[in-house]
Design a protein around this motif. Structure first.
Motif, PDB file in Angstrom:
ATOM      1  N   GLU A 166       4.735   3.805  11.607  1.00 62.44           N
ATOM      2  CA  GLU A 166       4.733   3.933  10.151  1.00 62.44           C
ATOM      3  C   GLU A 166       5.534   2.808   9.487  1.00 62.44           C
ATOM      4  O   GLU A 166       5.160   2.318   8.423  1.00 62.44           O
ATOM      5  CB  GLU A 166       5.230   5.311   9.686  1.00 62.44           C
ATOM      6  CG  GLU A 166       6.625   5.689  10.127  1.00 62.44           C
ATOM      7  CD  GLU A 166       6.708   6.371  11.498  1.00 62.44           C
ATOM      8  OE1 GLU A 166       7.825   6.769  11.867  1.00 62.44           O
ATOM      9  OE2 GLU A 166       5.683   6.486  12.196  1.00 62.44           O
ATOM     10  N   ASN A 167       6.608   2.371  10.116  1.00 57.49           N
ATOM     11  CA  ASN A 167       7.382   1.245   9.582  1.00 57.49           C
ATOM     12  C   ASN A 167       6.604  -0.057   9.717  1.00 57.49           C
ATOM     13  O   ASN A 167       6.617  -0.904   8.825  1.00 57.49           O
ATOM     14  CB  ASN A 167       8.732   1.129  10.286  1.00 57.49           C
ATOM     15  CG  ASN A 167       9.627   2.304  10.002  1.00 57.49           C
ATOM     16  OD1 ASN A 167       9.318   3.421  10.411  1.00 57.49           O
ATOM     17  ND2 ASN A 167      10.722   2.076   9.313  1.00 57.49           N
ATOM     18  N   ALA A 174       3.389  -0.315   9.736  1.00 56.20           N
ATOM     19  CA  ALA A 174       2.308  -0.253   8.745  1.00 56.20           C
ATOM     20  C   ALA A 174       2.825  -0.613   7.349  1.00 56.20           C
ATOM     21  O   ALA A 174       2.132  -1.287   6.575  1.00 56.20           O
ATOM     22  CB  ALA A 174       1.671   1.136   8.745  1.00 56.20           C
ATOM     23  N   GLU A 175       4.026  -0.191   7.021  1.00 57.57           N
ATOM     24  CA  GLU A 175       4.618  -0.517   5.722  1.00 57.57           C
ATOM     25  C   GLU A 175       4.864  -2.026   5.605  1.00 57.57           C
ATOM     26  O   GLU A 175       4.516  -2.644   4.591  1.00 57.57           O
ATOM     27  CB  GLU A 175       5.927   0.245   5.537  1.00 57.57           C
ATOM     28  CG  GLU A 175       6.551   0.076   4.182  1.00 57.57           C
ATOM     29  CD  GLU A 175       7.809   0.914   4.023  1.00 57.57           C
ATOM     30  OE1 GLU A 175       8.774   0.393   3.445  1.00 57.57           O
ATOM     31  OE2 GLU A 175       7.825   2.070   4.474  1.00 57.57           O
ATOM     32  N   LEU A 176       5.458  -2.623   6.634  1.00 58.35           N
ATOM     33  CA  LEU A 176       5.683  -4.068   6.633  1.00 58.35           C
ATOM     34  C   LEU A 176       4.359  -4.826   6.598  1.00 58.35           C
ATOM     35  O   LEU A 176       4.219  -5.838   5.906  1.00 58.35           O
ATOM     36  CB  LEU A 176       6.490  -4.482   7.869  1.00 58.35           C
ATOM     37  CG  LEU A 176       7.939  -4.013   7.917  1.00 58.35           C
ATOM     38  CD1 LEU A 176       8.550  -4.313   9.274  1.00 58.35           C
ATOM     39  CD2 LEU A 176       8.741  -4.666   6.800  1.00 58.35           C
ATOM     40  N   GLN A 177       3.389  -4.319   7.324  1.00 56.96           N
ATOM     41  CA  GLN A 177       2.070  -4.936   7.357  1.00 56.96           C
ATOM     42  C   GLN A 177       1.423  -4.911   5.972  1.00 56.96           C
ATOM     43  O   GLN A 177       0.797  -5.886   5.557  1.00 56.96           O
ATOM     44  CB  GLN A 177       1.181  -4.222   8.371  1.00 56.96           C
ATOM     45  CG  GLN A 177      -0.208  -4.800   8.490  1.00 56.96           C
ATOM     46  CD  GLN A 177      -1.078  -3.988   9.424  1.00 56.96           C
ATOM     47  OE1 GLN A 177      -0.817  -2.816   9.688  1.00 56.96           O
ATOM     48  NE2 GLN A 177      -2.109  -4.613   9.943  1.00 56.96           N
ATOM     49  N   GLY A 178       1.579  -3.819   5.267  1.00 59.07           N
ATOM     50  CA  GLY A 178       1.026  -3.711   3.927  1.00 59.07           C
ATOM     51  C   GLY A 178       1.599  -4.758   2.993  1.00 59.07           C
ATOM     52  O   GLY A 178       0.873  -5.370   2.205  1.00 59.07           O
ATOM     53  N   MET A 179       2.899  -4.991   3.075  1.00 53.43           N
ATOM     54  CA  MET A 179       3.519  -6.035   2.254  1.00 53.43           C
ATOM     55  C   MET A 179       3.017  -7.407   2.660  1.00 53.43           C
ATOM     56  O   MET A 179       2.704  -8.242   1.811  1.00 53.43           O
ATOM     57  CB  MET A 179       5.041  -5.972   2.379  1.00 53.43           C
ATOM     58  CG  MET A 179       5.668  -4.823   1.641  1.00 53.43           C
ATOM     59  SD  MET A 179       7.461  -4.895   1.676  1.00 53.43           S
ATOM     60  CE  MET A 179       7.764  -6.350   0.697  1.00 53.43           C
ATOM     61  N   PRO A 200      -1.539  -1.811  13.156  1.00 51.05           N
ATOM     62  CA  PRO A 200      -0.126  -1.879  12.779  1.00 51.05           C
ATOM     63  C   PRO A 200       0.807  -2.150  13.966  1.00 51.05           C
ATOM     64  O   PRO A 200       1.790  -2.881  13.830  1.00 51.05           O
ATOM     65  CB  PRO A 200       0.156  -0.517  12.145  1.00 51.05           C
ATOM     66  CG  PRO A 200      -1.166  -0.086  11.614  1.00 51.05           C
ATOM     67  CD  PRO A 200      -2.175  -0.597  12.613  1.00 51.05           C
ATOM     68  N   THR A 250       3.303 -10.209  -4.041  1.00 50.64           N
ATOM     69  CA  THR A 250       3.437  -8.750  -4.051  1.00 50.64           C
ATOM     70  C   THR A 250       3.769  -8.295  -5.467  1.00 50.64           C
ATOM     71  O   THR A 250       4.789  -8.711  -6.031  1.00 50.64           O
ATOM     72  CB  THR A 250       4.520  -8.283  -3.060  1.00 50.64           C
ATOM     73  OG1 THR A 250       4.164  -8.728  -1.747  1.00 50.64           O
ATOM     74  CG2 THR A 250       4.659  -6.768  -3.061  1.00 50.64           C
ATOM     75  N   ASP A 284      13.320  -4.398  -7.294  1.00 50.79           N
ATOM     76  CA  ASP A 284      12.575  -4.235  -6.041  1.00 50.79           C
ATOM     77  C   ASP A 284      12.394  -5.557  -5.303  1.00 50.79           C
ATOM     78  O   ASP A 284      12.231  -5.573  -4.083  1.00 50.79           O
ATOM     79  CB  ASP A 284      11.190  -3.630  -6.303  1.00 50.79           C
ATOM     80  CG  ASP A 284      11.256  -2.180  -6.731  1.00 50.79           C
ATOM     81  OD1 ASP A 284      12.283  -1.508  -6.457  1.00 50.79           O
ATOM     82  OD2 ASP A 284      10.279  -1.709  -7.339  1.00 50.79           O
TER      83      ASP A 284
END
Length: 134
Positions: A29-30, A32-37, A50, A96, A110
């Motif tokens: 899940e972490n 995937a979050e970094l990948q999204g950014m 991910p 972003t 942010d």
């Protein structure tokens, strides 16, 4: 490596190496979050698994950190790797949404964590641009 490069290479190398080592057991899940950014700046990484992205990021950070810390790696080479990494971070910052104020390079609250990585780009360019000794 010039002795004057030692403080810059040690500080950036230790920081990035530590970051990479911390990602060795990155939960999906972490990752995937970094990948999204990262996909905001580099859409092709959004198509990766991910877990693959997390492992690639981990390996890249470990490799760049180790190159900066290794005195036998020329400063230009280590600086090029650091410049590419820092440039990637700044690209994520610019692409972003919500990271900087509209029409301004000033970060939002942010965006401060990414904007702070501008020092990586500056350090890499410094290592690359210093003239060679003859």
């Amino acid at each position: 490596m010039r002795p004057s490069h030692l403080p810059l290479r040690a500080a950036t190398g230790a920081f990035i190496l530590n970051s990479g080592l911390g990602k060795r057991a990155l939960p999906a899940e972490n990752a995937a979050e970094l990948q999204g950014m990262a996909a905001n700046a580099f859409p092709f990484v959004g198509r990766w698994d991910p877990g693959t992205f997390g492992k690639a990021l981990c390996a890249a950070e470990i490799g760049i950190g180790a190159a900066l810390l290794a005195p036998f790696v020329p400063s230009f080479v280590a600086g090029a790797a650091l410049t590419a990494f820092g440039g990637g971070m700044m690209t994520m910052y610019w692409r972003t949404p919500g990271m900087h104020e509209n029409g301004s390079p000033r970060p939002t609250q942010d965006g401060i964590p990414l904007a702070k990585d501008s020092w990586l780009l500056g350090a890499g360019l410094t290592l690359m641009l210093e003239p060679k000794r003859r």
